[in-house]
Design a protein around this motif. Structure first.
Motif, PDB file in Angstrom:
ATOM      1  N   PRO A   1      -2.332   8.825  -8.619  1.00  0.00           N
ATOM      2  CA  PRO A   1      -2.264   7.715  -8.680  1.00  0.00           C
ATOM      3  C   PRO A   1      -1.274   7.014  -8.156  1.00  0.00           C
ATOM      4  O   PRO A   1      -1.539   5.933  -8.207  1.00  0.00           O
ATOM      5  CB  PRO A   1      -1.745   8.092 -10.476  1.00  0.00           C
ATOM      6  CG  PRO A   1      -1.094   9.462 -10.572  1.00  0.00           C
ATOM      7  CD  PRO A   1      -1.848  10.299  -9.334  1.00  0.00           C
ATOM      8  N   ALA A   2      -0.252   7.395  -6.922  1.00  0.00           N
ATOM      9  CA  ALA A   2       0.527   7.048  -6.479  1.00  0.00           C
ATOM     10  C   ALA A   2       0.396   6.444  -5.008  1.00  0.00           C
ATOM     11  O   ALA A   2       0.389   5.201  -4.770  1.00  0.00           O
ATOM     12  CB  ALA A   2       2.079   7.987  -6.084  1.00  0.00           C
ATOM     13  N   VAL A   3      -1.270   6.390  -4.925  1.00  0.00           N
ATOM     14  CA  VAL A   3      -1.404   6.290  -3.137  1.00  0.00           C
ATOM     15  C   VAL A   3      -3.231   5.259  -3.888  1.00  0.00           C
ATOM     16  O   VAL A   3      -3.817   5.326  -5.045  1.00  0.00           O
ATOM     17  CB  VAL A   3      -2.823   7.572  -3.301  1.00  0.00           C
ATOM     18  CG1 VAL A   3      -3.330   7.352  -1.748  1.00  0.00           C
ATOM     19  CG2 VAL A   3      -1.408   8.725  -2.685  1.00  0.00           C
ATOM     20  N   THR A   4      -2.842   4.319  -3.301  1.00  0.00           N
ATOM     21  CA  THR A   4      -3.798   3.283  -3.151  1.00  0.00           C
ATOM     22  C   THR A   4      -4.701   2.971  -1.924  1.00  0.00           C
ATOM     23  O   THR A   4      -5.367   2.332  -1.874  1.00  0.00           O
ATOM     24  CB  THR A   4      -2.415   1.995  -2.824  1.00  0.00           C
ATOM     25  OG1 THR A   4      -2.428   1.919  -1.567  1.00  0.00           O
ATOM     26  CG2 THR A   4      -1.103   1.539  -3.767  1.00  0.00           C
ATOM     27  N   GLU A   5      -4.690   3.978  -1.007  1.00  0.00           N
ATOM     28  CA  GLU A   5      -5.703   3.972   0.163  1.00  0.00           C
ATOM     29  C   GLU A   5      -5.429   5.301   0.757  1.00  0.00           C
ATOM     30  O   GLU A   5      -4.401   5.803   0.271  1.00  0.00           O
ATOM     31  CB  GLU A   5      -5.384   3.037   1.149  1.00  0.00           C
ATOM     32  CG  GLU A   5      -4.066   3.322   1.928  1.00  0.00           C
ATOM     33  CD  GLU A   5      -4.340   1.632   2.609  1.00  0.00           C
ATOM     34  OE1 GLU A   5      -4.108   0.966   2.592  1.00  0.00           O
ATOM     35  OE2 GLU A   5      -3.768   1.388   4.435  1.00  0.00           O
ATOM     36  N   VAL A   6      -6.354   5.439   1.385  1.00  0.00           N
ATOM     37  CA  VAL A   6      -6.591   7.046   1.872  1.00  0.00           C
ATOM     38  C   VAL A   6      -7.047   7.094   3.501  1.00  0.00           C
ATOM     39  O   VAL A   6      -7.662   5.483   3.406  1.00  0.00           O
ATOM     40  CB  VAL A   6      -7.770   8.439   1.519  1.00  0.00           C
ATOM     41  CG1 VAL A   6      -7.035   8.168   0.410  1.00  0.00           C
ATOM     42  CG2 VAL A   6      -9.035   7.687   1.352  1.00  0.00           C
ATOM     43  N   THR A   7      -6.407   7.637   4.670  1.00  0.00           N
ATOM     44  CA  THR A   7      -7.161   7.272   5.575  1.00  0.00           C
ATOM     45  C   THR A   7      -8.349   8.758   6.085  1.00  0.00           C
ATOM     46  O   THR A   7      -7.838  10.246   6.096  1.00  0.00           O
ATOM     47  CB  THR A   7      -5.922   7.741   6.804  1.00  0.00           C
ATOM     48  OG1 THR A   7      -4.394   6.741   6.005  1.00  0.00           O
ATOM     49  CG2 THR A   7      -6.203   7.250   7.689  1.00  0.00           C
ATOM     50  N   ALA A   8      -8.815   8.231   7.147  1.00  0.00           N
ATOM     51  CA  ALA A   8      -9.729   9.222   7.512  1.00  0.00           C
ATOM     52  C   ALA A   8     -10.992   9.077   9.051  1.00  0.00           C
ATOM     53  O   ALA A   8     -10.561   7.719   9.230  1.00  0.00           O
ATOM     54  CB  ALA A   8     -11.723   9.935   6.322  1.00  0.00           C
ATOM     55  N   GLY A   9     -11.015   9.661   9.302  1.00  0.00           N
ATOM     56  CA  GLY A   9     -11.517   8.981  10.717  1.00  0.00           C
ATOM     57  C   GLY A   9     -12.545  10.207  11.384  1.00  0.00           C
ATOM     58  O   GLY A   9     -13.514  10.098  11.830  1.00  0.00           O
ATOM     59  N   SER A  10     -11.619  11.963  10.846  1.00  0.00           N
ATOM     60  CA  SER A  10     -12.751  12.911  11.913  1.00  0.00           C
ATOM     61  C   SER A  10     -13.414  12.954  11.424  1.00  0.00           C
ATOM     62  O   SER A  10     -14.910  13.462  11.788  1.00  0.00           O
ATOM     63  CB  SER A  10     -11.746  14.051  11.970  1.00  0.00           C
ATOM     64  OG  SER A  10     -10.517  13.837  12.906  1.00  0.00           O
TER      65      SER A  10
ATOM     66  N   PHE B   1       0.937  -1.754   0.037  1.00  0.00           N
ATOM     67  CA  PHE B   1       0.020  -0.132   0.039  1.00  0.00           C
ATOM     68  C   PHE B   1       1.010   1.216   0.267  1.00  0.00           C
ATOM     69  O   PHE B   1       2.695   1.051   0.768  1.00  0.00           O
ATOM     70  CB  PHE B   1      -0.955   0.121   1.652  1.00  0.00           C
ATOM     71  CG  PHE B   1      -0.117   0.157   2.454  1.00  0.00           C
ATOM     72  CD1 PHE B   1       0.758   1.291   3.189  1.00  0.00           C
ATOM     73  CD2 PHE B   1       0.331  -0.998   3.669  1.00  0.00           C
ATOM     74  CE1 PHE B   1       0.507   1.395   4.207  1.00  0.00           C
ATOM     75  CE2 PHE B   1       0.200  -1.067   4.068  1.00  0.00           C
ATOM     76  CZ  PHE B   1       0.740   0.153   4.952  1.00  0.00           C
ATOM     77  N   VAL B   2       0.349   2.565  -0.412  1.00  0.00           N
ATOM     78  CA  VAL B   2       0.562   3.702  -0.236  1.00  0.00           C
ATOM     79  C   VAL B   2      -0.425   4.642   0.236  1.00  0.00           C
ATOM     80  O   VAL B   2      -1.476   4.476  -0.665  1.00  0.00           O
ATOM     81  CB  VAL B   2       0.983   4.173  -2.186  1.00  0.00           C
ATOM     82  CG1 VAL B   2       1.822   5.434  -1.407  1.00  0.00           C
ATOM     83  CG2 VAL B   2       2.256   3.481  -2.164  1.00  0.00           C
ATOM     84  N   ASN B   3      -0.260   5.146   1.510  1.00  0.00           N
ATOM     85  CA  ASN B   3      -1.378   5.352   1.998  1.00  0.00           C
ATOM     86  C   ASN B   3      -1.099   6.586   2.077  1.00  0.00           C
ATOM     87  O   ASN B   3      -0.227   7.270   2.066  1.00  0.00           O
ATOM     88  CB  ASN B   3      -1.432   5.024   3.769  1.00  0.00           C
ATOM     89  CG  ASN B   3      -2.446   5.740   4.530  1.00  0.00           C
ATOM     90  OD1 ASN B   3      -2.316   6.771   4.606  1.00  0.00           O
ATOM     91  ND2 ASN B   3      -3.632   5.264   4.260  1.00  0.00           N
ATOM     92  N   GLY B   4      -2.194   7.934   2.158  1.00  0.00           N
ATOM     93  CA  GLY B   4      -2.022   8.969   2.336  1.00  0.00           C
ATOM     94  C   GLY B   4      -3.405  10.240   2.891  1.00  0.00           C
ATOM     95  O   GLY B   4      -4.246   8.957   2.586  1.00  0.00           O
ATOM     96  N   GLY B   5      -3.013  11.685   2.881  1.00  0.00           N
ATOM     97  CA  GLY B   5      -4.498  12.438   3.235  1.00  0.00           C
ATOM     98  C   GLY B   5      -5.277  11.836   4.302  1.00  0.00           C
ATOM     99  O   GLY B   5      -3.967  11.388   5.260  1.00  0.00           O
TER     100      GLY B   5
END
Length: 402
Positions: free
Chosen positions: A262-271, A246-250
């Motif tokens: 295009p390099a990112v395979t997954e993003v993070t969110a929670g708030s 994985f390449v995670n971001g955001g």
């Protein structure tokens, strides 16, 4: 907000009439709407839920059971291990490097746990610490992820836009660290992560500050362009030494923009699941407020003031007004500038204050998401005008991970 706010207040009041403040609630309709909206912005890429912003196992399970969500980004290694062992997830990425020797020893002693938890590193000294706790020949290979600094440096080291996290800033540095990890027995490099706080965590529409808003937007545009190229180059450099899973971001504030990389395979969110007040200052997407806490009016110092017991639940970050909780319902309340929100009492003014009586509830919103859960042992889950469940927070389960 008046009619909508009145309806919300009536629902919350009916649902919690049997409870004595202070207490916290989560409106499930709003929570679920936010949980559905975030994947719709992610362009088909999975979202890893940031547990720091939720801090209640049952709500983590709830969101992970929905389409578009996969895996947890934990904030400490003990928390990640706890969530895995509790069956909340089998994929926990620890967002920050750890120096917790006891937790590392526990991880190294359990092959199943080691296969489900990924450590964050930004230098070989962190690998040295792991080896000192448990040498590579006496443990399974531990999963690691490189933290790529996502800050923007338009004038080199003279200007820094963003938070100060990893020393790994360039693609070259990321490749060099990847090579060093690949050469070390007992480690397996599986991921690359970068958090663009200056985009994901900074609202671009601060109310009443048009000049600042324009400056923020310009900086975010410049930062995004630069990171797009640098993150892609870093991912390529790291892949020369490892097959990345994985390449995670955001984060919540940049789900759409980060997922377009295009390099990112997954993003993070929670708030965005709880919708705290800091996210009211975003143009692209604003979550529906879902988490609230109630305090009771206990005195009337003057006909124009109403004072609630407690209320000083201040958010982390730079000391500023936007870190204070916001009196939300009834509409038309505000804090006193000279007192703010106090640990044991909070006086309120504004048009609605004169109508409040001793015993009435005032509903607040926290500035940040999960930090609310450090103040309460449980969350009351509201569906319509009923409390349908009461679930423990991390604190309520006896855990204070930070």
């Amino acid at each position: 907000m008046t009619s909508e706010g009145d309806n919300l207040r009536e629902r919350l009041e009916r649902a919690t009439a049997h409870l004595d403040p202070p207490y916290a609630v989560v409106d499930l309709a709003a929570f679920d709407a936010n949980a559905a909206a975030l994947p719709s912005r992610a362009g088909g890429k999975p979202i890893r839920v940031a547990s720091k912003s939720v801090r209640a196992r049952e709500l983590l399970r709830r969101v992970l059971g929905r389409p578009g969500w996969r895996g947890v980004m934990a904030f400490t290694l003990p928390e990640a291990s706890w969530l895995v062992r509790a069956g909340v997830t089998d994929d926990a990425l620890v967002a920050y490097p750890t120096a917790d020797r006891g937790a590392l020893a526990e991880l190294a002693a359990d092959e199943g746990l080691a296969g489900a938890v990924t450590l964050m590193v930004d230098g070989t000294d962190q690998l040295d610490l792991v080896d000192a706790v448990c040498p590579p020949g006496r443990r399974p290979a531990l999963r690691v992820c490189i933290d790529l600094d996502a800050s923007w440096r338009p004038l080199g080291r003279r200007v820094h836009v963003g938070v100060r996290r990893s020393p790994v800033h360039s693609a070259r540095a990321a490749g060099a660290l990847a090579a060093a990890i690949a050469a070390r027995p007992g480690f397996r490099l599986v991921g690359l992560m970068s958090y663009e706080a200056q985009i994901a965590g900074l609202g671009d529409a601060p109310p009443g500050r048009a000049v600042l808003a324009a400056a923020i937007r310009a900086a975010q545009r410049g930062s995004y362009r630069e990171l797009l190229a640098r993150r892609g180059a870093a991912a390529s450099a790291v892949r020369e030494h490892a097959d990345l899973e994985f390449v995670n971001g955001g984060g919540t504030g940049s789900v759409a923009a980060t997922s377009a990389d295009p390099a990112v395979t997954e993003v993070t969110a929670g708030s965005g699941l709880y919708g705290p007040t800091l996210f009211d200052a975003y143009r692209a997407w604003r979550p529906t407020p879902a988490a609230f806490f109630a305090c009771a009016v206990v005195r009337r110092p003057t006909p124009e003031l109403a004072t609630v017991l407690g209320g000083g639940w201040i958010a982390s970050g730079p000391p500023a007004g936007n870190r204070l909780p916001t009196p939300w319902l009834p509409a038309g309340l505000r804090l006193l500038g000279a007192e703010g929100a106090g640990e044991v009492q909070t006086p309120l003014t504004g048009p609605a204050a004169a109508g409040l009586r001793v015993g009435d509830r005032v509903w607040f919103r926290h500035a940040k998401a999960g930090e609310l859960c450090e103040r309460v042992n449980e969350l009351h889950l509201v569906d319509g005008d009923r409390v349908v469940a009461t679930v423990p927070t991390y604190r309520g389960e006896g855990h204070a991970f930070l």
